[in-house]
Design an enzyme around this catalytic site. Structure first.
Site, PDB file in Angstrom:
ATOM      1  N   ASP A 114       0.861  -1.172   0.000  1.00  0.00           N
ATOM      2  CA  ASP A 114       0.000   0.000   0.000  1.00  0.00           C
ATOM      3  C   ASP A 114       0.908   1.236   0.000  1.00  0.00           C
ATOM      4  O   ASP A 114       2.136   1.130   0.097  1.00  0.00           O
ATOM      5  CB  ASP A 114      -0.987  -0.007   1.179  1.00  0.00           C
ATOM      6  CG  ASP A 114      -2.215   0.857   0.869  1.00  0.00           C
ATOM      7  OD1 ASP A 114      -2.141   1.700  -0.049  1.00  0.00           O
ATOM      8  OD2 ASP A 114      -3.256   0.706   1.538  1.00  0.00           O
TER       9      ASP A 114
HETATM   10  C1  NOJ Z   1      -3.889   4.027  -0.042  1.00  0.00           C
HETATM   11  C2  NOJ Z   1      -5.105   3.170   0.085  1.00  0.00           C
HETATM   12  O1  NOJ Z   1      -5.075   2.439   1.291  1.00  0.00           O
HETATM   13  C3  NOJ Z   1      -5.293   2.205  -1.056  1.00  0.00           C
HETATM   14  O2  NOJ Z   1      -6.537   1.587  -0.937  1.00  0.00           O
HETATM   15  C4  NOJ Z   1      -5.151   2.915  -2.369  1.00  0.00           C
HETATM   16  O3  NOJ Z   1      -5.370   2.016  -3.425  1.00  0.00           O
HETATM   17  C5  NOJ Z   1      -3.769   3.529  -2.440  1.00  0.00           C
HETATM   18  N1  NOJ Z   1      -3.619   4.498  -1.366  1.00  0.00           N
HETATM   19  C6  NOJ Z   1      -3.489   4.207  -3.777  1.00  0.00           C
HETATM   20  O4  NOJ Z   1      -4.155   5.403  -3.866  1.00  0.00           O
END
Ligand code: NOJ
Length: 712
Positions: free
Chosen positions: A272
């Site tokens: 993430d």
């Molecule tokens: C953080 C989020 O937790 C995730 O769900 C998302 O896909 C990513 N950022 C990318 O924006």
């Protein structure tokens, strides 16, 4: 059919050839995912230092907008990769296409409330065709995290509390995004996230630790991920949090032993946002180099945004702290998905497609259908709905009566609020002729004017920024001021039909009590206004069902229907797991939802297809009301006595059935032995003989009841 869980010899051969030519730096480059399209990134692409680009700004957490992609911009960067980098490996462009792209669908929790996986699949296919027209080939969806605590803001992004329903939705979304061949130009790669247990955040606080037993993980939190893998999902995202002390971005057991060795997943895992470097904050790595070594070794193949892999994997490998084979394997997985998604054969996007692909009439129709099926009718006293010519003067009031972008919900960076029709506007367009409407610009004006009306439609609820990432609440009530406003309106003596917009189940027993009818609309998307107007005037009949329990009070969460019985359940002598200050049980149970017609269940039959199962379970459903409508018939079981205390109910099947007035249909479910397994004392899946209760009915607290005895 190209299923990325099977290896394709010709592709594996091409990957081997590429790997043989790649320098260490170029391999590391494939694992690196920056998030902007600027000049430094372009140069990095030229140098082979970029495997994927995430189209988002750093402030992007589903909360605001960020410039959309375009085929031209992606093509220009792709050209650098394909023509100017040494090995010509194409870039994979990713973006958060969470519940639609320009055509915004209901939030995922709302989509799950449709209990209609076919329609959810279609919505994902629409989103894929729109996003791919702008050059996006990879979405960070579906989010398949189970959530039992709706204080957690990200409950909006998942399918609720139940592993069976969430698995059906996960598989449907993967099929919709990827199709049977994700190399088709209008298909995109899906990403099941956030692996795993992220919804178990303590206190509902996003990013917090989760403490979940391996048994609960396997029986509740892992199944939707497994379903996504079985549906052929190309990628998974590791979650931010730590599970029982081990951050998921370094969880080798879950990322490798379970995901790869047990389930046979052949795609790749992305971290993430910056979760690799956050291993330092977690306190399990001293610096970014240690964090990178831990994450790559655990099975995180691509580093989203942190740049740690790019910066430190070279020295980590050169110093012998990590075997080069680990990196090779990560690169192999990334290249495999790049081949399977057709990037090597057609790296560019046809710039003419966007003009017709985005927000077409057909796409809007899918959004309207899905929005209509996602709304849950919670109350309809004396059949006040649908509205008919009893009501000539209709007030449409409340903070969201004229909202447009607020209909979208969290994570809609590509939705444009001016393309949504407000509920007030849609009601006027759809209402039969001859109705006078009353609107107001403020709460005070609403309270002054409401008594002029025969009925008031009041639209309350949460702004989208109150749910989604980083947006938890400590109080599940409506935002401040809305309840007193409703009370003041009701005091004027006009019947109120309440529409609630929300990213989560709210605890609003008094608001529901004050209203004659309640339509729980989640955030219904770009066509939500029309879908709600259709329901209000009876052009459509409500058929949404709760994918998550609605609590009476914040203090009740976590609350979920598939809990265990305890030794002192409610009704057991005078001692039980009750609250002394609250009636027992949820406000509305999982699976609940009303219709403008009435469905009756009869003739439950259970037959064993072989002496020790599988079983066929059927019941007849009659539409005993005056209108056609869809019922969602639900199958639940309870394993009465087992080596481990089992849930009081577990969903094992559901079917949406359309019934004309007076019509009877038989629904038949098949219960396989695999539906009866659970994780036993040694954390392995087991099946035990014995007595099972069965229910077929309209929700998790009602239905026809039967039993069978499994002999093994
Ligand atoms: C953080 C989020 O937790 C995730 O769900 C998302 O896909 C990513 N950022 C990318 O924006």
């Amino acid at each position: 059919m190209s299923n990325q869980n099977n290896l394709h010899p010709s592709i594996e051969e091409k990957i081997n050839q590429l790997l043989a030519q790649m320098t260490l730096e170029e391999k590391i480059g494939q694992t690196n995912q920056p998030h902007t399209f600027g000049e430094p990134e372009k140069e990095a692409v030229r140098q082979g230092q970029v495997g994927s680009i995430l189209n988002a700004t750093s402030a992007f957490a589903g909360l605001g907008s960020s410039p959309s992609a375009s085929a031209e911009v992606c093509n220009a960067i792709q050209q650098i990769a394909v023509k100017e980098s040494r090995l010509n490996i194409p870039i994979l462009f990713g973006r958060d296409v969470i519940h639609g792209y320009r055509t915004v669908f209901p939030i995922p929790l709302g989509m799950a409330a449709s209990w209609n996986p076919e329609l959810v699949e279609l919505a994902a296919a629409v989103a894929a065709s729109e996003a791919s027209a702008d050059g996006i080939k990879w979405t960070f969806a579906p989010m398949v995290d189970i959530a039992r605590d709706s204080r957690w803001g990200r409950v909006a992004e998942g399918s609720g509390e139940d592993p069976y329903l969430a698995s059906a939705m996960a598989a449907a979304a993967v099929r919709g995004y990827q199709g049977t061949d994700m190399s088709a130009p209008h298909k995109i790669i899906a990403c099941a996230k956030h692996y795993v247990g992220y919804g178990g955040a303590e206190g509902g606080r996003d990013y917090e630790s989760a403490e979940i037993s391996m048994r609960t993980l396997r029986d509740i939190y892992l199944p939707p991920f497994h379903a996504a893998v079985n549906a052929g999902v190309g990628t998974l995202m590791a979650a931010f949090h730590d599970l029982n002390g081990v951050p998921l971005s370094a969880h080798r057991h879950l990322l490798t032993d379970v995901l790869r060795l047990e389930w046979g997943f052949k795609g790749f895992v992305v971290s993430d946002w910056a979760s690799v470097e956050e291993l330092v904050n977690h306190g399990i790595a001293k610096n970014r180099a240690e964090a990178s070594a831990l994450a790559l070794f655990a099975g995180v193949d691509m580093d989203m945004v942190s740049g740690s892999y790019l910066e430190s994997l070279g020295s980590v490998i050169e110093q012998g702290r990590l075997s080069p084979e680990v990196l090779d394997e990560a690169v192999r997985r990334i290249l495999r998905i790049k081949f399977l998604s057709g990037l090597f054969d057609h790296p560019y996007t046809d710039p003419r497609r966007a003009a017709t692909a985005l927000l077409s009439k057909e796409n809007r129709q899918v959004a309207r259908l899905l929005a209509g099926q996602s709304v849950v009718l919670l109350k309809n006293e004396a059949g006040i709905l649908p509205m008919d010519n009893r009501f000539r003067r209709v007030a449409v009031l409340g903070p969201h009566a004229h909202s447009q972008g607020e209909l979208f919900g969290t994570w809609t960076p590509d939705g444009r609020s001016d393309e949504a029709t407000s509920i007030a506007q849609a009601i006027q367009e759809i209402a039969p002729k001859g109705i006078d409407f009353i609107f107001a610009d403020s709460n005070d004006e609403s309270i002054r004017k409401v008594s002029l009306a025969d009925v008031a439609i009041v639209i309350l609820g949460e702004h989208p920024s109150r749910s989604g990432e980083n947006s938890n609440v400590s109080d599940l009530g409506l935002p401040p001021g809305q309840k007193p406003f409703l009370e003041a309106l009701v005091k004027q003596g006009v019947p109120v039909i309440l529409i609630v917009l929300a990213g989560r189940p709210l605890a609003i027993p008094e608001e529901i009590h004050l209203s004659k009818a309640v339509l729980y609309a989640w955030h219904p998307g770009i066509e939500g206004g029309y879908a709600l107007a259709d329901l209000l005037f009876g052009n459509t009949n409500p058929s949404g069902r709760l994918p998550i329990t609605m609590p009476r009070a914040t203090g009740q969460v976590p609350i979920y229907y598939n809990h265990r019985n305890s030794g002192r359940p409610i009704g057991y002598q005078d001692f039980s797991y009750r609250y002394v200050d609250l009636p027992h049980g949820p406000l509305f149970p999982f699976g609940y939802g009303l219709s403008y017609t009435a469905f009756l269940y009869a003739n439950l039959s259970i037959s064993a297809l072989a002496p020790s199962g599988p079983y066929e379970i059927s019941a007849e459903i009659t539409n005993a009301g005056q209108r056609a409508g869809s019922e969602v018939a639900q199958l639940y079981i309870r394993d009465r006595f087992a080596s481990i205390s089992r849930p009081v109910k577990e969903l094992k099947g559901f079917q949406r059935v359309m019934l004309k007035s007076g019509e009877t249909k038989k629904v038949t479910f098949r219960l396989n032995l695999s539906d009866l397994t659970f994780t036993g004392l040694d954390d392995l899946s087991i099946l035990e003989a014995g007595e099972y209760q069965v229910w077929v009915g309209p929700n998790s607290q009602a239905g026809l009841e039967g039993r069978f005895e499994l002999e093994l």
